[in-house]
Motif scaffolding. Structure first.
Motif, PDB file in Angstrom:
ATOM      1  N   ASP A  42     -31.190  11.021   3.661  1.00 10.53           N
ATOM      2  CA  ASP A  42     -30.004  10.335   4.162  1.00 10.53           C
ATOM      3  C   ASP A  42     -28.754  11.076   3.694  1.00 10.53           C
ATOM      4  OD1 ASP A  42     -27.779   8.442   3.942  1.00 10.53           O
ATOM      5  OD2 ASP A  42     -29.214   6.859   4.350  1.00 10.53           O
ATOM      6  N   LYS A  43     -27.773  11.215   4.573  1.00 12.98           N
ATOM      7  CA  LYS A  43     -26.522  11.896   4.235  1.00 12.98           C
ATOM      8  C   LYS A  43     -25.807  11.237   3.057  1.00 12.98           C
ATOM      9  CE  LYS A  43     -23.696  12.038   7.725  1.00 12.98           C
ATOM     10  NZ  LYS A  43     -22.817  12.370   8.853  1.00 12.98           N
ATOM     11  N   ARG A  44     -25.866   9.910   3.005  1.00 14.85           N
ATOM     12  CA  ARG A  44     -25.196   9.197   1.914  1.00 14.85           C
ATOM     13  C   ARG A  44     -25.843   9.499   0.574  1.00 14.85           C
ATOM     14  NH1 ARG A  44     -26.059   3.471   4.127  1.00 14.85           N
ATOM     15  NH2 ARG A  44     -27.963   4.581   4.584  1.00 14.85           N
ATOM     16  N   LEU A  45     -27.183   9.566   0.553  1.00 13.61           N
ATOM     17  CA  LEU A  45     -27.877   9.896  -0.696  1.00 13.61           C
ATOM     18  C   LEU A  45     -27.557  11.323  -1.127  1.00 13.61           C
ATOM     19  CD1 LEU A  45     -31.390   8.293  -0.123  1.00 13.61           C
ATOM     20  CD2 LEU A  45     -29.607   7.525  -1.699  1.00 13.61           C
ATOM     21  N   ALA A  46     -27.497  12.239  -0.179  1.00 15.83           N
ATOM     22  CA  ALA A  46     -27.162  13.625  -0.500  1.00 15.83           C
ATOM     23  C   ALA A  46     -25.747  13.720  -1.072  1.00 15.83           C
ATOM     24  CB  ALA A  46     -27.299  14.501   0.737  1.00 15.83           C
ATOM     25  N   ARG A  47     -24.805  12.979  -0.487  1.00 14.90           N
ATOM     26  CA  ARG A  47     -23.427  12.989  -0.989  1.00 14.90           C
ATOM     27  C   ARG A  47     -23.373  12.399  -2.399  1.00 14.90           C
ATOM     28  NH1 ARG A  47     -20.894  10.637   3.142  1.00 14.90           N
ATOM     29  NH2 ARG A  47     -21.228   8.560   2.315  1.00 14.90           N
ATOM     30  N   ARG A  48     -24.091  11.307  -2.632  1.00 15.28           N
ATOM     31  CA  ARG A  48     -24.115  10.688  -3.967  1.00 15.28           C
ATOM     32  C   ARG A  48     -24.759  11.631  -4.980  1.00 15.28           C
ATOM     33  NH1 ARG A  48     -21.554   9.142  -7.479  1.00 15.28           N
ATOM     34  NH2 ARG A  48     -22.708   8.396  -9.230  1.00 15.28           N
ATOM     35  N   PHE A  49     -25.832  12.313  -4.579  1.00 14.11           N
ATOM     36  CA  PHE A  49     -26.499  13.264  -5.467  1.00 14.11           C
ATOM     37  C   PHE A  49     -25.552  14.396  -5.855  1.00 14.11           C
ATOM     38  CE2 PHE A  49     -29.623  16.914  -5.876  1.00 14.11           C
ATOM     39  CZ  PHE A  49     -30.044  16.559  -7.143  1.00 14.11           C
ATOM     40  N   GLY A  50     -24.801  14.914  -4.890  1.00 12.72           N
ATOM     41  CA  GLY A  50     -23.824  15.965  -5.186  1.00 12.72           C
ATOM     42  C   GLY A  50     -22.761  15.495  -6.160  1.00 12.72           C
ATOM     43  N   ARG A  51     -22.261  14.292  -5.961  1.00 10.39           N
ATOM     44  CA  ARG A  51     -21.261  13.738  -6.881  1.00 10.39           C
ATOM     45  C   ARG A  51     -21.844  13.549  -8.271  1.00 10.39           C
ATOM     46  NH1 ARG A  51     -18.714   9.207  -2.845  1.00 10.39           N
ATOM     47  NH2 ARG A  51     -17.586  10.671  -1.524  1.00 10.39           N
ATOM     48  N   LEU A  52     -23.080  13.062  -8.320  1.00 12.16           N
ATOM     49  CA  LEU A  52     -23.747  12.858  -9.602  1.00 12.16           C
ATOM     50  C   LEU A  52     -23.960  14.188 -10.330  1.00 12.16           C
ATOM     51  CD1 LEU A  52     -24.993  10.776 -11.484  1.00 12.16           C
ATOM     52  CD2 LEU A  52     -27.094  10.933 -10.150  1.00 12.16           C
ATOM     53  N   LEU A  53     -24.354  15.214  -9.596  1.00 13.37           N
ATOM     54  CA  LEU A  53     -24.499  16.536 -10.209  1.00 13.37           C
ATOM     55  C   LEU A  53     -23.166  17.038 -10.770  1.00 13.37           C
ATOM     56  CD1 LEU A  53     -26.834  18.455  -7.744  1.00 13.37           C
ATOM     57  CD2 LEU A  53     -27.355  17.739 -10.071  1.00 13.37           C
ATOM     58  N   ASP A  54     -22.083  16.836 -10.024  1.00 12.42           N
ATOM     59  CA  ASP A  54     -20.763  17.242 -10.504  1.00 12.42           C
ATOM     60  C   ASP A  54     -20.393  16.513 -11.793  1.00 12.42           C
ATOM     61  OD1 ASP A  54     -20.352  19.038  -8.456  1.00 12.42           O
ATOM     62  OD2 ASP A  54     -19.168  17.639  -7.241  1.00 12.42           O
ATOM     63  N   ALA A  62     -24.817   5.538 -10.285  1.00 11.88           N
ATOM     64  CA  ALA A  62     -25.813   6.520 -10.732  1.00 11.88           C
ATOM     65  C   ALA A  62     -27.158   5.852 -10.982  1.00 11.88           C
ATOM     66  CB  ALA A  62     -25.335   7.222 -12.001  1.00 11.88           C
ATOM     67  N   TYR A  63     -27.144   4.724 -11.681  1.00 11.20           N
ATOM     68  CA  TYR A  63     -28.407   4.025 -11.956  1.00 11.20           C
ATOM     69  C   TYR A  63     -29.039   3.474 -10.677  1.00 11.20           C
ATOM     70  CZ  TYR A  63     -27.751   4.495 -16.964  1.00 11.20           C
ATOM     71  OH  TYR A  63     -27.602   4.995 -18.227  1.00 11.20           O
ATOM     72  N   ARG A  64     -28.229   3.028  -9.716  1.00 10.81           N
ATOM     73  CA  ARG A  64     -28.776   2.588  -8.425  1.00 10.81           C
ATOM     74  C   ARG A  64     -29.412   3.771  -7.696  1.00 10.81           C
ATOM     75  NH1 ARG A  64     -23.803  -0.271  -7.166  1.00 10.81           N
ATOM     76  NH2 ARG A  64     -23.534   1.353  -5.622  1.00 10.81           N
ATOM     77  N   PHE A  65     -28.781   4.943  -7.789  1.00  9.22           N
ATOM     78  CA  PHE A  65     -29.343   6.152  -7.181  1.00  9.22           C
ATOM     79  C   PHE A  65     -30.704   6.460  -7.809  1.00  9.22           C
ATOM     80  CE2 PHE A  65     -30.051  10.724  -7.138  1.00  9.22           C
ATOM     81  CZ  PHE A  65     -29.879  11.023  -5.799  1.00  9.22           C
ATOM     82  N   PHE A  66     -30.793   6.439  -9.137  1.00 14.70           N
ATOM     83  CA  PHE A  66     -32.043   6.731  -9.824  1.00 14.70           C
ATOM     84  C   PHE A  66     -33.135   5.729  -9.455  1.00 14.70           C
ATOM     85  CE2 PHE A  66     -29.230   8.511 -13.394  1.00 14.70           C
ATOM     86  CZ  PHE A  66     -29.214   9.757 -12.823  1.00 14.70           C
ATOM     87  N   ASP A  67     -32.750   4.480  -9.203  1.00 14.25           N
ATOM     88  CA  ASP A  67     -33.695   3.418  -8.916  1.00 14.25           C
ATOM     89  C   ASP A  67     -34.104   3.344  -7.439  1.00 14.25           C
ATOM     90  OD1 ASP A  67     -35.249   1.254  -9.923  1.00 14.25           O
ATOM     91  OD2 ASP A  67     -33.809  -0.165  -9.079  1.00 14.25           O
ATOM     92  N   ASN A  68     -33.445   4.113  -6.595  1.00 13.77           N
ATOM     93  CA  ASN A  68     -33.702   4.066  -5.162  1.00 13.77           C
ATOM     94  C   ASN A  68     -35.102   4.616  -4.856  1.00 13.77           C
ATOM     95  OD1 ASN A  68     -33.762   4.650  -2.353  1.00 13.77           O
ATOM     96  ND2 ASN A  68     -31.529   4.738  -2.316  1.00 13.77           N
ATOM     97  N   PRO A  69     -35.947   3.838  -4.172  1.00 14.65           N
ATOM     98  CA  PRO A  69     -37.304   4.315  -3.880  1.00 14.65           C
ATOM     99  C   PRO A  69     -37.347   5.519  -2.942  1.00 14.65           C
ATOM    100  CG  PRO A  69     -36.894   2.212  -2.770  1.00 14.65           C
ATOM    101  CD  PRO A  69     -35.699   2.492  -3.659  1.00 14.65           C
ATOM    102  N   ARG A  70     -36.262   5.782  -2.215  1.00 14.00           N
ATOM    103  CA  ARG A  70     -36.244   6.948  -1.310  1.00 14.00           C
ATOM    104  C   ARG A  70     -35.860   8.229  -2.045  1.00 14.00           C
ATOM    105  NH1 ARG A  70     -33.360   5.725   4.125  1.00 14.00           N
ATOM    106  NH2 ARG A  70     -31.648   6.440   2.857  1.00 14.00           N
ATOM    107  N   VAL A  71     -35.524   8.118  -3.322  1.00 17.22           N
ATOM    108  CA  VAL A  71     -35.196   9.271  -4.162  1.00 17.22           C
ATOM    109  C   VAL A  71     -36.374   9.507  -5.089  1.00 17.22           C
ATOM    110  CG1 VAL A  71     -33.640  10.165  -5.931  1.00 17.22           C
ATOM    111  CG2 VAL A  71     -32.733   8.753  -4.079  1.00 17.22           C
ATOM    112  N   THR A  72     -36.987  10.676  -4.965  1.00 14.86           N
ATOM    113  CA  THR A  72     -38.152  10.965  -5.821  1.00 14.86           C
ATOM    114  C   THR A  72     -37.877  12.140  -6.711  1.00 14.86           C
ATOM    115  OG1 THR A  72     -39.132  12.358  -4.127  1.00 14.86           O
ATOM    116  CG2 THR A  72     -39.820  10.053  -4.185  1.00 14.86           C
TER     117      THR A  72
END
Length: 78
Positions: free
Chosen positions: A33-45, A68-78
């Motif tokens: 998902d584009k939103r997850l990719a954007r959140r991942f990029g922000r988290l990496l920064d 960040a914790y919601r991102f880590f807990d997301n089942p679509r993020v492995t």
């Protein structure tokens, strides 16, 4: 990058949904998902700007930490 409260930045908009200087990592992560990719990029920064710090310190405030914790807990993020 656009400044947000607490000294944290939003990572700017690269047009591809990724943020900051971690575009290769974001693309290679293959997030569904584009939103997850954007959140991942922000988290990496955020994390790379504060190496060795715990997530709350790297994120700067409660809203970004919770995201960040919601991102880590997301089942679509492995």
């Amino acid at each position: 990058m656009t400044p947000i409260r607490g000294g944290v930045t939003d990572g700017g908009d690269t047009g591809a949904g990724a943020a900051g200087s971690h575009d290769d990592e974001v693309v290679s992560a293959g997030l569904p998902d584009k939103r997850l990719a954007r959140r991942f990029g922000r988290l990496l920064d955020q994390v790379s700007a504060a190496p060795g710090q715990p997530v709350p310190a790297a994120c700067g405030d409660w809203a970004w930490t919770k995201a960040a914790y919601r991102f880590f807990d997301n089942p679509r993020v492995t």
